[in-house]
Design an enzyme around this catalytic site. Structure first.
Site, mmCIF file in Angstrom:
data_model
loop_
_atom_site.group_PDB
_atom_site.id
_atom_site.type_symbol
_atom_site.label_atom_id
_atom_site.label_comp_id
_atom_site.label_asym_id
_atom_site.label_seq_id
_atom_site.Cartn_x
_atom_site.Cartn_y
_atom_site.Cartn_z
ATOM 1 N N PRO A 1 14.074 26.454 32.988
ATOM 2 C CA PRO A 1 13.112 27.507 33.186
ATOM 3 C C PRO A 1 11.830 27.287 32.412
ATOM 4 O O PRO A 1 11.840 27.134 31.198
ATOM 5 C CB PRO A 1 13.854 28.745 32.650
ATOM 6 C CG PRO A 1 15.011 28.222 31.878
ATOM 7 C CD PRO A 1 15.022 26.766 31.921
ATOM 8 N N GLU A 2 10.758 27.284 33.132
ATOM 9 C CA GLU A 2 9.442 27.309 32.508
ATOM 10 C C GLU A 2 8.873 28.704 32.781
ATOM 11 O O GLU A 2 9.579 29.559 33.298
ATOM 12 C CB GLU A 2 8.563 26.184 33.078
ATOM 13 C CG GLU A 2 9.177 24.803 32.821
ATOM 14 C CD GLU A 2 8.350 23.631 33.332
ATOM 15 O OE1 GLU A 2 7.117 23.700 33.270
ATOM 16 O OE2 GLU A 2 8.951 22.652 33.795
ATOM 17 N N ARG B 1 9.149 12.280 27.374
ATOM 18 C CA ARG B 1 9.504 13.042 28.563
ATOM 19 C C ARG B 1 9.101 12.282 29.808
ATOM 20 O O ARG B 1 8.090 11.574 29.827
ATOM 21 C CB ARG B 1 8.809 14.415 28.575
ATOM 22 C CG ARG B 1 8.927 15.212 27.310
ATOM 23 C CD ARG B 1 10.348 15.356 26.826
ATOM 24 N NE ARG B 1 11.189 16.043 27.758
ATOM 25 C CZ ARG B 1 11.696 17.241 27.562
ATOM 26 N NH1 ARG B 1 11.411 17.893 26.451
ATOM 27 N NH2 ARG B 1 12.470 17.783 28.449
ATOM 28 N N LYS C 1 8.159 31.324 27.171
ATOM 29 C CA LYS C 1 9.441 31.235 27.870
ATOM 30 C C LYS C 1 10.480 32.144 27.226
ATOM 31 O O LYS C 1 11.669 32.015 27.492
ATOM 32 C CB LYS C 1 9.942 29.788 27.864
ATOM 33 C CG LYS C 1 8.963 28.795 28.476
ATOM 34 C CD LYS C 1 9.367 27.354 28.213
ATOM 35 C CE LYS C 1 8.204 26.416 28.470
ATOM 36 N NZ LYS C 1 8.491 25.041 28.007
#
Length: 289
Positions: free
Chosen positions: A2-3, A279, A58
DNA sequence: AGGCATGTTACAGG
DNA sequence: ACCTGTAACATGCC
């Protein structure tokens, strides 16, 4: 998973379900989330209600009666389910398809309401957390202290970003993922924003001109709004029991598209995958300068 | 079997 | 102080 858009969607759907229900009991199947849960501490919310839910970055902030705050972060795989009186299970956002058996294994905390409805916190990898605070502790807590502006608010604007970039010798991808610069973006959306803005993720922020900074701001707001509207999209639909493909791939223009053709119609190049700040980083070598 | 995964944080070293 | 890279957390999937 979830962003910002996904967390916003979770917030909106929880608001429709759990506000003002009286909490009867909290059941713990696993207290070892990112921070160990203090079971005893939860006794102070028994008999109380969730009065309000807010989102910052978030994080979800549940306001409970009498100045009690519950701070939740979903980590990578956190999610909520709501179970109604007829024992029907609702996902709290459309991206997740319910798979009874698989899900239950990862139900970590269950809030039972007086009318026998339930709120379930489910988290496969347990990188998420739930913390309870009273008001003064909440105001001091370090999680929210240093966060940058919300990307959809007015204070995330050209002036702010230009100033933040000034004299910083970091790559644009690294800085957009830094919650102290902008709060709420994660790896997927940053890849997408830079693709839309035609900027190579490795570019140092000092090298960006005004037009490029404007583009980043415009595209950030645009993609986040679009995603919230469509119900949050940065997730794999990892249920396999209904044979449906996830919505994951079709929403993204670069993320996860290594070796595939660039999404821009006039480009025949393939998407490159590299690593920035540890990333996965996807970009088109032709379109992104 | 090994590599990878949407996030955050701590630490070591330049 | 700033910046980078790495590892750690826990689990499942390909």
């Amino acid at each position: 998973m979830p962003e910002l858009p996904e967390v916003e969607v979770v917030k909106q759907s929880l608001e429709k379900k759990i506000l003002n229900l009286i909490i009867k009991k909290v059941k713990f199947n696993d207290i070892n989330l990112r921070y160990r849960l203090n079971k005893g501490g939860f006794s102070k919310i028994i008999g109380k209600k969730f009065k309000k839910i807010k989102r910052r970055s978030k994080f979800l902030i549940f306001e409970i009666e009498r100045n009690i705050y519950m701070l939740v972060h979903l980590g990578m795989t956190g999610k909520f389910f709501f179970i109604d009186k007829k024992n029907i299970k609702y996902k709290t956002s459309f991206y997740y398809t319910i798979n009874q058996k698989k899900d239950q294994k990862h139900d970590r905390v269950i809030f039972l309401f007086k009318n026998n409805q339930k709120l379930i916190y489910n988290d496969v990898r347990k990188f998420g957390f739930i913390k309870l605070y009273n008001r003064s502790e909440f105001e001091k807590n370090f999680h929210l202290k240093k966060l940058g502006p919300e990307p959809l608010e007015r204070d995330f604007n050209f002036r702010y970003l230009k100033e933040y970039f000034f004299k910083r010798n970091r790559s644009i991808k690294n800085i957009l993922m830094d919650q102290n610069c902008i709060a709420g973006l994660g790896n997927i959306y940053v890849n997408e924003i830079l693709f839309l803005s035609k900027i190579k993720p490795s570019r140092k922020v000092v090298s960006l001109n005004d037009i490029e900074i404007e583009k980043i701001i415009k595209n950030t707001k645009r993609i986040l709004n679009k995603s919230i509207k469509s119900g949050g999209s940065s997730i794999k639909d990892f249920s396999s029991d209904n044979g449906k493909k996830g919505l994951f791939q079709q929403h993204f223009k670069v993320y996860g598209r290594k070796g595939k053709k660039c999404s821009n119609v006039d480009c025949n190049n393939n998407i490159t995958k590299s690593s920035i700040s540890n990333r996965a980083t996807y970009y088109c070598n032709q379109c992104q300068k």
